[in-house]
Design an enzyme around this catalytic site. Structure first.
Site, PDB file in Angstrom:
ATOM      1  N   ILE A  62       0.835  -1.199   0.000  1.00 60.10           N
ATOM      2  CA  ILE A  62       0.000   0.000   0.000  1.00 60.10           C
ATOM      3  C   ILE A  62       0.868   1.247   0.000  1.00 60.10           C
ATOM      4  CG2 ILE A  62      -1.725   1.279   1.357  1.00 60.10           C
ATOM      5  CD1 ILE A  62      -2.232  -1.602   2.717  1.00 60.10           C
ATOM      6  N   CYS A  63       0.448   2.268  -0.764  1.00 63.00           N
ATOM      7  CA  CYS A  63       1.079   3.582  -0.687  1.00 63.00           C
ATOM      8  C   CYS A  63      -0.010   4.647  -0.830  1.00 63.00           C
ATOM      9  CB  CYS A  63       2.182   3.748  -1.737  1.00 63.00           C
ATOM     10  SG  CYS A  63       1.594   3.912  -3.423  1.00 63.00           S
ATOM     11  N   ARG A  64       0.353   5.840  -1.238  1.00 61.50           N
ATOM     12  CA  ARG A  64      -0.616   6.922  -1.351  1.00 61.50           C
ATOM     13  C   ARG A  64      -1.540   6.733  -2.537  1.00 61.50           C
ATOM     14  NH1 ARG A  64      -0.528  11.615  -4.230  1.00 61.50           N
ATOM     15  NH2 ARG A  64      -1.928  13.246  -3.496  1.00 61.50           N
ATOM     16  N   MET A  90      -4.005   4.844  -0.681  1.00 55.52           N
ATOM     17  CA  MET A  90      -4.795   5.416   0.409  1.00 55.52           C
ATOM     18  C   MET A  90      -5.732   6.524  -0.082  1.00 55.52           C
ATOM     19  SD  MET A  90      -4.251   3.639   3.083  1.00 55.52           S
ATOM     20  CE  MET A  90      -4.937   4.636   4.417  1.00 55.52           C
TER      21      MET A  90
END
Length: 99
Positions: A62-64, A90
């Site tokens: 997961i990242c932005r 996110m």
């Protein structure tokens, strides 16, 4: 590269599935909120810390927005890990976050 939509990940978590998640954002981004249970491992450290991960487990990265997690997935796949990129990151996550 395998991908999962945020809603699909949320459904797995809601169903009580054990999901190993790694958030590769920077510390200040994670401080603003991360998915509960996600392990924080900044992208810049993935190359140096991947040996601490279990190759028998599947990980959701997961990242932005999905870009950095894609890079982490590509690297981890090259090292023999089973990884899935959370599309949209996110920015698309509608579920609970922990600070």
């Amino acid at each position: 590269m395998k991908t999962i939509q945020p809603e699909e990940l949320q459904a797995k978590l809601d169903a009580g599935e054990t999901v190993h998640m790694i958030d590769v954002r920077e510390a200040d981004e994670v401080a603003a909120g991360k998915i509960p249970g996600a392990q924080h491992l900044p992208l810049g450290l993935v190359e140096f810390k991947h040996q601490d991960l279990d190759k028998t487990e599947e990980y959701v990265i997961i990242c932005r927005s999905g870009g950095r997690s894609g890079k982490a997935c590509a690297f981890l796949e090259s090292q023999g890990f089973d990884v899935t990129n959370m599309s949209g990151g996110m920015l698309e996550w509608q579920g609970e976050v922990e600070l």
